[in-house]
Design an enzyme around this catalytic site. Structure first.
Site, PDB file in Angstrom:
ATOM      1  N   VAL A  69       0.528 -16.756  -3.355  1.00  0.00           N
ATOM      2  CA  VAL A  69       1.183 -17.556  -4.395  1.00  0.00           C
ATOM      3  C   VAL A  69       2.382 -16.847  -5.009  1.00  0.00           C
ATOM      4  O   VAL A  69       3.125 -17.436  -5.789  1.00  0.00           O
ATOM      5  CB  VAL A  69       0.187 -17.962  -5.513  1.00  0.00           C
ATOM      6  CG1 VAL A  69      -0.862 -18.902  -4.977  1.00  0.00           C
ATOM      7  CG2 VAL A  69      -0.465 -16.735  -6.154  1.00  0.00           C
ATOM      8  N   GLY A  70       2.599 -15.585  -4.648  1.00  0.00           N
ATOM      9  CA  GLY A  70       3.755 -14.855  -5.173  1.00  0.00           C
ATOM     10  C   GLY A  70       4.001 -13.593  -4.382  1.00  0.00           C
ATOM     11  O   GLY A  70       3.062 -12.955  -3.909  1.00  0.00           O
ATOM     12  N   GLY A  72       6.946 -10.086  -4.094  1.00  0.00           N
ATOM     13  CA  GLY A  72       8.038  -9.370  -4.747  1.00  0.00           C
ATOM     14  C   GLY A  72       8.061  -7.943  -4.277  1.00  0.00           C
ATOM     15  O   GLY A  72       7.308  -7.553  -3.377  1.00  0.00           O
ATOM     16  N   PHE A  74       6.921  -5.561  -5.772  1.00  0.00           N
ATOM     17  CA  PHE A  74       5.663  -4.938  -6.188  1.00  0.00           C
ATOM     18  C   PHE A  74       4.574  -5.080  -5.130  1.00  0.00           C
ATOM     19  O   PHE A  74       3.653  -4.281  -5.062  1.00  0.00           O
ATOM     20  CB  PHE A  74       5.173  -5.595  -7.485  1.00  0.00           C
ATOM     21  CG  PHE A  74       4.911  -7.070  -7.329  1.00  0.00           C
ATOM     22  CD1 PHE A  74       3.696  -7.528  -6.843  1.00  0.00           C
ATOM     23  CD2 PHE A  74       5.893  -7.999  -7.645  1.00  0.00           C
ATOM     24  CE1 PHE A  74       3.459  -8.885  -6.688  1.00  0.00           C
ATOM     25  CE2 PHE A  74       5.666  -9.354  -7.492  1.00  0.00           C
ATOM     26  CZ  PHE A  74       4.442  -9.796  -7.008  1.00  0.00           C
ATOM     27  N   GLY A  75       4.611  -6.158  -4.326  1.00  0.00           N
ATOM     28  CA  GLY A  75       3.525  -6.478  -3.412  1.00  0.00           C
ATOM     29  C   GLY A  75       3.333  -7.977  -3.356  1.00  0.00           C
ATOM     30  O   GLY A  75       4.312  -8.727  -3.336  1.00  0.00           O
ATOM     31  N   ILE A  76       2.069  -8.448  -3.336  1.00  0.00           N
ATOM     32  CA  ILE A  76       1.816  -9.887  -3.267  1.00  0.00           C
ATOM     33  C   ILE A  76       0.752 -10.297  -4.287  1.00  0.00           C
ATOM     34  O   ILE A  76      -0.043  -9.485  -4.748  1.00  0.00           O
ATOM     35  CB  ILE A  76       1.358 -10.334  -1.859  1.00  0.00           C
ATOM     36  CG1 ILE A  76       0.007  -9.678  -1.489  1.00  0.00           C
ATOM     37  CG2 ILE A  76       2.406 -10.043  -0.809  1.00  0.00           C
ATOM     38  CD1 ILE A  76      -0.634 -10.301  -0.259  1.00  0.00           C
ATOM     39  N   VAL A  77       0.770 -11.590  -4.632  1.00  0.00           N
ATOM     40  CA  VAL A  77      -0.308 -12.197  -5.407  1.00  0.00           C
ATOM     41  C   VAL A  77      -0.889 -13.302  -4.546  1.00  0.00           C
ATOM     42  O   VAL A  77      -0.144 -14.136  -4.021  1.00  0.00           O
ATOM     43  CB  VAL A  77       0.197 -12.790  -6.744  1.00  0.00           C
ATOM     44  CG1 VAL A  77      -0.958 -13.435  -7.507  1.00  0.00           C
ATOM     45  CG2 VAL A  77       0.861 -11.719  -7.601  1.00  0.00           C
ATOM     46  N   LYS A  92      -3.658  -9.689  -7.538  1.00  0.00           N
ATOM     47  CA  LYS A  92      -2.363  -9.034  -7.357  1.00  0.00           C
ATOM     48  C   LYS A  92      -2.598  -7.717  -6.628  1.00  0.00           C
ATOM     49  O   LYS A  92      -3.328  -6.853  -7.110  1.00  0.00           O
ATOM     50  CB  LYS A  92      -1.693  -8.788  -8.713  1.00  0.00           C
ATOM     51  CG  LYS A  92      -0.305  -8.163  -8.604  1.00  0.00           C
ATOM     52  CD  LYS A  92       0.358  -8.076  -9.970  1.00  0.00           C
ATOM     53  CE  LYS A  92       1.765  -7.515  -9.883  1.00  0.00           C
ATOM     54  NZ  LYS A  92       2.438  -7.467 -11.192  1.00  0.00           N
ATOM     55  N   ASP A 188       9.955  -8.232 -19.050  1.00  0.00           N
ATOM     56  CA  ASP A 188      10.386  -9.160 -17.996  1.00  0.00           C
ATOM     57  C   ASP A 188       9.943 -10.587 -18.323  1.00  0.00           C
ATOM     58  O   ASP A 188       9.376 -11.287 -17.482  1.00  0.00           O
ATOM     59  CB  ASP A 188       9.848  -8.732 -16.632  1.00  0.00           C
ATOM     60  CG  ASP A 188      10.612  -9.383 -15.468  1.00  0.00           C
ATOM     61  OD1 ASP A 188      11.745  -9.880 -15.701  1.00  0.00           O
ATOM     62  OD2 ASP A 188      10.084  -9.405 -14.343  1.00  0.00           O
TER      63      ASP A 188
END
EC number: 2.7.11.1
Length: 402
Positions: A69-70, A72, A74-77, A92, A188
Site C-alpha cells: 500500500v506504500g 518509499g 524507507f522501504g514498503i508498507v 511497515k 513531514d
C-alpha cells in the site's frame, strides 16, 4: 513531485535485538523478536512470537501479506491479515542498520492518542542476503487525505467544508498531542501522511520516519519535510527550528483542502520560496532573522503580499481565511499552536450540540483529550470542550459513583 525526506539522524543501538524478547506497547524497553517467513511479499506468511513478559504467555502470531500500500526510500508498507484473529493490519518494513536504534519505533512506543496511528507490536526479519528489517505492525486505516482530496478534484468538486473542518481539527488534535506529551516534531506533515477512515471519518497522523524529539539548542537537519509543505525557515537552512514547522505544514494542508490544489507548488527549493513570497510578500529583515539570522543581509526582490481573501474564492468563510493566515506566518513564534488552532472559530460547527456527519451518523470522538491539556488555561479548555460535553461528563461522573 515532492522530494523524499532524507533518512532521519540515527540513534545508537545499545545491543543487538535478542531473538526471543517480545515487543508490544506494554513492553516499552523490550527489543523485537525475529520472524520466520522472510522476504515478505504478497501472499507470504510471516510468523513471530509475542508476549512472554510480566507473566504473559508467549504466543505465535502469523500474518498473510496481502498487498503493498506504500513504497518509499524507507522501504514498503503492506496490508496484511492476522491469521489467528482475521484482523487487518498495516506492516511497515524498513531496512535496519544493526548499529543503530530505530527512532520511529522508539517514538511510536511512547504515543497513545485517537488521532495518531497506533503501534501494535514489531519484529525483525532477515533476508537471504543477511539484511535486517524492522517490521512495525500498526492498525490499518484504508484511506489517506491525499486520495480523498484527489477524489474530489477528479470529480471537479471542492471538498465539503464540514469535512475540511473535521479532518483538519483532528490533524491539529494529533499534532497538539505529539508536540506537548512526548514532545515530538513530525517533520513531514502532508496529506499523504494523514489517514482517513471512510466510514467513521476518524483521522490519524502516520509515518513517524522523519519525526524527532527536538531539544532546544541541539541542531537538527534542515533538509526535512516534503517540498510543498516545507516551512520557510527550513528553506533558509535553519537547524534550530521548533515544532512550529509542523504548524506551517498543517497550514499548507488546510489551504490545499480549501483550494483543491497545493498553495505553494514549488518545483525546487528556491522556487518554493518564490511561491511563498508571491502570497506572503517579501519577508522583513526581522522575519528573516526569526527564520535564520545568517540571511539578514541577503537582498530579496520587494514583492507585496497578496491579500488572503484573494487567495481563496469569494465564498470562502472568513474564519477559514483567518485560520490560514495565523498558521502561515514567516515568524515561527507568531504561528498559533496546534491547540490554539483546535479552539479557532473555524471549528465551532464541530462543537455544536447536535452536530453530525452529513449522513446523520455521529462524528468520531473529538473531545476525548488526553494529557495535552495539562498546561492549558481554563479559558482555552472551555473553548476546546463545549458545555454540552462538559455537562455530559459531569452527569456520567456522578451516575457511575466515581
Amino acid at each position: 513531485m515532492d522530494q523524499p525526506a532524507p533518512a532521519p539522524e540515527p540513534m545508537l543501538l545499545d545491543a543487538q535485538p535478542p531473538a526471543a524478547v517480545a515487543c508490544d506497547k506494554k513492553q516499552q524497553e523490550g527489543e523485537a523478536p525475529y520472524a520466520e517467513g522472510n522476504d515478505a511479499v504478497t501472499g507470504h506468511i510471516i510468523s513471530t512470537t509475542i508476549g512472554g513478559k510480566n507473566g504473559e504467555p508467549k504466543r505465535t502470531i502469523s500474518y498473510m501479506a496481502e498487498r503493498v500500500v506504500g513504497t518509499g526510500s524507507f522501504g514498503i508498507v503492506f496490508q496484511a491479515k492476522c491469521l489467528e484473529t482475521g484482523e487487518t493490519v498495516a506492516i511497515k518494513k524498513v531496512l535496519q542498520d544493526r548499529r543503530y536504534k530505530n527512532r520511529e519505533l522508539q517514538l511510536m512506543r511512547a504515543m497513545d492518542h485517537p488521532n495518531v496511528i497506533s503501534l501494535k507490536h514489531c519484529f525483525f526479519s532477515t533476508t537471504s542476503r543477511d539484511e535486517l528489517f524492522l517490521n512495525l505492525v500498526m492498525e490499518y486505516v484504508p484511506e489517506t487525505l491525499y486520495r480523498v482530496l484527489k477524489h474530489y478534484s477528479n470529480a471537479n468538486h471542492r471538498m465539503p467544508l464540514i469535512y475540511v473542518k473535521l479532518y483538519m481539527y483532528q490533524l491539529f488534535r494529533g499534532l497538539a498531542y505529539i508536540h506537548t506529551v512526548p514532545g515530538v516534531c513530525h517533520r513531514d506533515v502532508k496529506p499523504q501522511n494523514v489517514l482517513v477512515d471512510p466510514l467513521t471519518h476518524q483521522v490519524k497522523l502516520c509515518d513517524f520516519g522523519s519525526a524527532k524529539t527536538l531539544v532546544p539548542g541541539e541542531p537538527n537537519i534542515s533538509y526535512i519535510c516534503s517540498r510543498y509543505y516545507r516551512a520557510p525557515e527550513l528553506i533558509f537552512g535553519a537547524t534550530e527550528y521548533t515544532t512550529s514547522i509542523d504548524i506551517w505544514s498543517a497550514g499548507c494542508v488546510l489551504a490545499e483542502l480549501l483550494l483543491g490544489q497545493p498553495l505553494f507548488p514549488g518545483e525546487s527549493a528556491v522556487d518554493q520560496l518564490v511561491e511563498i513570497i508571491k502570497v506572503l510578500g517579501t519577508p522583513t529583515r526581522e522575519e528573516i532573522r526569526c527564520m535564520n539570522p545568517n540571511y539578514t543581509e541577503f537582498r530579496f526582490p520587494q514583492i507585496k503580499a497578496h491579500p488572503w481573501h484573494k487567495v481563496f474564492h469569494k465564498r470562502m468563510p472568513p474564519e477559514a481565511i483567518d485560520l490560514a493566515s495565523r498558521l502561515l506566518q514567516y515568524s515561527p513564534s507568531l504561528r498559533c499552536t496546534a491547540l490554539d488552532a483546535c479552539a479557532h472559530p473555524f471549528f465551532d460547527e464541530l462543537r455544536e450540540p447536535n452536530a453530525r456527519l452529513p449522513n446523520g451518523r455521529p462524528f468520531p470522538p473529538l473531545f476525548n483529550f488526553k494529557h495535552e491539556l495539562a498546561n492549558s488555561s481554563q479559558e482555552l479548555i472551555s473553548r476546546l470542550i463545549p458545555e454540552h460535553v462538559r455537562r455530559q461528563a459531569t452527569h456520567n461522573f456522578f451516575n457511575t459513583g466515581s
